[in-house]
Design a protein around this motif. Structure first.
Motif, mmCIF file in Angstrom:
data_model
loop_
_atom_site.group_PDB
_atom_site.id
_atom_site.type_symbol
_atom_site.label_atom_id
_atom_site.label_comp_id
_atom_site.label_asym_id
_atom_site.label_seq_id
_atom_site.Cartn_x
_atom_site.Cartn_y
_atom_site.Cartn_z
ATOM 1 N N LEU A 69 68.853 26.527 58.222
ATOM 2 C CA LEU A 69 69.126 27.728 58.994
ATOM 3 C C LEU A 69 70.445 28.352 58.540
ATOM 4 C CD1 LEU A 69 68.366 29.516 61.504
ATOM 5 C CD2 LEU A 69 69.877 28.017 62.822
ATOM 6 N N VAL A 70 70.437 29.661 58.358
ATOM 7 C CA VAL A 70 71.657 30.395 58.009
ATOM 8 C C VAL A 70 72.260 30.908 59.319
ATOM 9 C CG1 VAL A 70 72.637 32.331 56.726
ATOM 10 C CG2 VAL A 70 70.661 31.077 55.807
ATOM 11 N N PRO A 71 73.400 30.368 59.761
ATOM 12 C CA PRO A 71 73.928 30.748 61.080
ATOM 13 C C PRO A 71 74.547 32.130 61.125
ATOM 14 C CG PRO A 71 75.397 29.177 60.032
ATOM 15 C CD PRO A 71 74.190 29.278 59.150
ATOM 16 N N LYS A 75 75.625 43.816 71.405
ATOM 17 C CA LYS A 75 74.728 42.864 70.757
ATOM 18 C C LYS A 75 73.273 43.287 70.907
ATOM 19 C CE LYS A 75 77.602 38.707 71.333
ATOM 20 N NZ LYS A 75 77.804 38.422 69.897
ATOM 21 N N LEU A 76 72.501 42.990 69.870
ATOM 22 C CA LEU A 76 71.045 43.005 69.932
ATOM 23 C C LEU A 76 70.599 41.571 69.721
ATOM 24 C CD1 LEU A 76 68.131 44.156 69.797
ATOM 25 C CD2 LEU A 76 68.516 44.501 67.337
ATOM 26 N N VAL A 77 69.863 41.022 70.687
ATOM 27 C CA VAL A 77 69.374 39.647 70.584
ATOM 28 C C VAL A 77 67.858 39.679 70.529
ATOM 29 C CG1 VAL A 77 69.433 37.320 71.542
ATOM 30 C CG2 VAL A 77 71.358 38.865 71.954
ATOM 31 N N LEU A 78 67.304 39.267 69.406
ATOM 32 C CA LEU A 78 65.851 39.207 69.218
ATOM 33 C C LEU A 78 65.404 37.764 69.453
ATOM 34 C CD1 LEU A 78 65.766 41.304 65.927
ATOM 35 C CD2 LEU A 78 65.004 42.106 68.174
ATOM 36 N N ILE A 79 64.710 37.525 70.565
ATOM 37 C CA ILE A 79 64.236 36.179 70.894
ATOM 38 C C ILE A 79 62.790 36.094 70.423
ATOM 39 C CG2 ILE A 79 64.008 34.448 72.706
ATOM 40 C CD1 ILE A 79 65.976 35.982 74.382
ATOM 41 N N THR A 80 62.554 35.317 69.385
ATOM 42 C CA THR A 80 61.327 35.429 68.600
ATOM 43 C C THR A 80 60.660 34.072 68.374
ATOM 44 O OG1 THR A 80 62.308 35.056 66.431
ATOM 45 C CG2 THR A 80 62.569 37.251 67.374
ATOM 46 N N ILE A 90 66.981 34.570 67.297
ATOM 47 C CA ILE A 90 66.993 33.216 67.847
ATOM 48 C C ILE A 90 65.588 32.820 68.290
ATOM 49 C CG2 ILE A 90 69.395 33.450 68.582
ATOM 50 C CD1 ILE A 90 68.407 33.805 71.436
ATOM 51 N N PRO A 91 65.320 31.510 68.403
ATOM 52 C CA PRO A 91 63.968 31.054 68.749
ATOM 53 C C PRO A 91 63.729 30.993 70.251
ATOM 54 C CG PRO A 91 65.345 29.168 68.224
ATOM 55 C CD PRO A 91 66.200 30.384 68.029
ATOM 56 N N LEU A 150 69.143 31.700 74.515
ATOM 57 C CA LEU A 150 69.979 32.882 74.728
ATOM 58 C C LEU A 150 71.397 32.466 75.105
ATOM 59 C CD1 LEU A 150 70.344 35.940 75.026
ATOM 60 C CD2 LEU A 150 69.494 35.734 77.371
ATOM 61 N N LEU A 151 71.518 31.520 76.033
ATOM 62 C CA LEU A 151 72.839 31.060 76.461
ATOM 63 C C LEU A 151 73.531 30.280 75.350
ATOM 64 C CD1 LEU A 151 72.065 29.904 80.117
ATOM 65 C CD2 LEU A 151 72.869 32.133 79.320
ATOM 66 N N LEU A 152 72.787 29.460 74.638
ATOM 67 C CA LEU A 152 73.376 28.675 73.554
ATOM 68 C C LEU A 152 73.905 29.580 72.444
ATOM 69 C CD1 LEU A 152 70.726 25.815 73.379
ATOM 70 C CD2 LEU A 152 73.128 25.553 74.046
ATOM 71 N N GLU A 153 73.193 30.650 72.163
ATOM 72 C CA GLU A 153 73.642 31.575 71.122
ATOM 73 C C GLU A 153 74.910 32.320 71.544
ATOM 74 O OE1 GLU A 153 73.377 33.744 67.416
ATOM 75 O OE2 GLU A 153 72.568 31.835 68.134
ATOM 76 N N LEU A 154 74.988 32.674 72.826
ATOM 77 C CA LEU A 154 76.095 33.494 73.291
ATOM 78 C C LEU A 154 77.327 32.704 73.696
ATOM 79 C CD1 LEU A 154 74.151 36.063 75.508
ATOM 80 C CD2 LEU A 154 74.971 36.387 73.186
ATOM 81 N N PHE A 155 77.153 31.413 74.031
ATOM 82 C CA PHE A 155 78.265 30.664 74.616
ATOM 83 C C PHE A 155 78.650 29.410 73.836
ATOM 84 C CE2 PHE A 155 76.597 33.176 78.106
ATOM 85 C CZ PHE A 155 77.748 33.700 78.655
ATOM 86 N N THR A 156 78.176 29.273 72.605
ATOM 87 C CA THR A 156 78.631 28.179 71.754
ATOM 88 C C THR A 156 79.116 28.743 70.426
ATOM 89 O OG1 THR A 156 76.416 27.757 70.829
ATOM 90 C CG2 THR A 156 77.049 26.512 72.791
ATOM 91 N N HIS A 157 79.973 27.986 69.770
ATOM 92 C CA HIS A 157 80.644 28.475 68.556
ATOM 93 C C HIS A 157 79.661 28.815 67.450
ATOM 94 C CE1 HIS A 157 82.858 27.919 64.703
ATOM 95 N NE2 HIS A 157 83.805 28.575 65.344
ATOM 96 N N ASP A 158 78.722 27.918 67.176
ATOM 97 C CA ASP A 158 77.806 28.115 66.048
ATOM 98 C C ASP A 158 76.484 28.754 66.455
ATOM 99 O OD1 ASP A 158 79.506 27.054 64.076
ATOM 100 O OD2 ASP A 158 78.991 25.022 64.691
ATOM 101 N N GLY A 159 76.181 28.781 67.759
ATOM 102 C CA GLY A 159 74.912 29.352 68.187
ATOM 103 C C GLY A 159 73.722 28.526 67.734
ATOM 104 N N VAL A 160 72.535 29.111 67.843
ATOM 105 C CA VAL A 160 71.316 28.378 67.494
ATOM 106 C C VAL A 160 70.411 29.158 66.559
ATOM 107 C CG1 VAL A 160 71.297 26.992 69.605
ATOM 108 C CG2 VAL A 160 70.171 29.229 69.603
#
Length: 441
Positions: A220-222, A203-208, A266-267, A274-284
């Protein structure tokens, strides 16, 4: 108190599939300098430390746009941008080096804390940084010399991988060096996407500072495929600043095209994003992948563990009849699973009775985190398609608690005498399940 305990147990069970899926994987996490300027570094480091404790290997790339701006203001110098890049003259290079040095020490210090009653208590997170990037100059574009602004030419992937195997967090600043020893100011996004592709990160996670990709209706487009993202980029103007949708999206696409399995935008403004994106079904935020991540398919032997994890909580509650691993392994060809990003979120089994032209649908389950999104109905329709392919004229279910859900979807209540003889002999009088039938057109 009991309700709180049950909620905790349910939550822990819900994240277990993600913990299994992420263990041993490599993530490149890029944090915008705005996150640090907003005072959110401490929380982010705690979340990264938690990931490392779960066995995730982390490369952390930091940005420093606002910090460089602050350094330039102190020097009484303004910033110059063109084509979405900073023009780095000698003064700007000096400001960038000062900002990078300060941020590196701040990040390392934050990883070194071990205060009791925090996620860092008892944690030993080693941070490694170095000259992992060989850069080249941007050069002259449309007559403008970008001077010390550069682009990634090569990544020292073997050294980064060895540091990750040692268990360290690899920290990278947006700087690169030429073979002649020149320093170049790079963008966080270029470094992160290049490193992700070079080490083939999961994964590449851009926290922006943006929420993700927003559609024309301001929603938002998930999730997007690379093809969808490229189509959108072709219709958008070239990005001039980080808040433009295309700015981060093009780097996410580049990373996935380069071999990164998933890219996320992700915002930083949402605590724990970061945790919400990685550990929930739909992410944020918005996830970009090479293909659609959710699909229905026939189960295989590799899915037995995932099916067990999914149905065991309902078995304990008495909603489903308990099934052993041996039973599921024996009947695995009867199961349909709903998979999203490698994790099973739903399942059902079809047991045909060819002589009676009917079949039993059993163990219909959707993970709590994905309920209410129509996944149960999608699984039902897939089971109906399998039944028709087998020449069956109806399907039936036995249920104790979800009768109304099935009635809304075309099932009718019948007496248990309707059941095929073999199934009638195995009817559990103690459970007193209702029998519902749906005739297939």
């Amino acid at each position: 108190m009991i309700a709180t305990q049950e909620q905790f147990v349910d939550w822990l069970r819900s994240v277990a599939p993600y913990i299994h899926a992420h263990r041993g994987k490599t993530f490149v996490v890029a944090i915008a300098g705005e996150l640090i300027a907003a005072g959110r570094l401490n929380a982010l480091v705690q979340d990264v430390a938690l990931l490392t404790a779960m066995g995730v290997r982390i490369v952390l790339v930091h940005g420093f746009r606002p910090q460089v701006e602050a350094q330039l203001r102190e020097k009484g110098v303004g910033s110059r941008y063109s084509h979405g890049m900073r023009v780095t003259d000698e003064v700007a290079l000096d400001a960038a080096q000062e900002a990078a040095g300060q941020l590196r020490f701040e990040i390392e210090a934050t990883f070194s804390q071990g205060l009791p009653n925090t996620p860092m208590a008892g944690a030993t997170v080693r941070v490694v940084s170095g000259n992992f990037i060989i850069a080249r100059p941007v050069g002259v574009i449309d007559g403008l010399d970008f001077q010390h602004t550069g682009l990634v030419r090569k990544v020292d992937a073997p050294t980064i991988s060895r540091a990750l195997e040692y268990g360290a967090v690899v920290l990278m600043s947006p700087f690169g060096y030429s073979p002649t020893g020149e320093a170049f100011n790079l963008s966080m996004e270029d470094v992160a996407s290049s490193v992700g592709a070079a080490i083939k990160a999961e994964k590449l996670v851009l926290i922006t500072e943006v929420d993700g990709v927003i559609d024309a209706e301001h929603n938002l487009v998930p999730e997007m495929t690379v093809a969808q993202a490229e189509s959108l980029l072709s219709r958008l103007p070239d990005p001039q600043q980080p808040t433009d949708t295309a700015f981060y999206l093009r780097h996410a696409v580049r990373a996935v095209r380069g071999g990164v399995t998933r890219a996320h935008i992700i915002p930083y403004a949402l605590d724990g994003s970061l945790l919400l994106e990685l550990f929930t079904h739909d992410g944020v935020g918005t996830m970009i992948a090479d293909e659609h991540l959710e699909h229905l398919r026939q189960a295989t032997a590799d899915d037995v563990g995932g099916i067990l994890q999914l149905i065991e909580p309902l078995e304990e509650q008495g909603v489903l009849v308990k099934r052993s691993r041996t039973e599921i392994e024996r009947d695995i060809a009867n199961y349909t699973v709903l998979e999203h990003d490698g994790i099973i979120f739903g399942c059902a089994a079809l047991y045909p009775y060819p002589e009676q032209k009917t079949g039993e649908m059993a163990a219909l389950t959707v993970h709590p985190s994905a309920q209410g999104q129509g996944d149960g109905e999608r699984i039902l329709k897939h089971i109906e398609q399998r039944a028709r392919a087998l020449g069956l004229q109806s399907i039936f279910v036995l249920t104790t608690r979800t009768m109304h859900w099935f009635i809304k979807r075309g099932f009718v209540l019948v007496e248990r005498e309707w059941l095929p003889p073999d199934r009638r002999l195995r009817y559990d009088d103690q459970r007193r399940s209702r029998v519902l039938v749906k005739h297939l057109s």
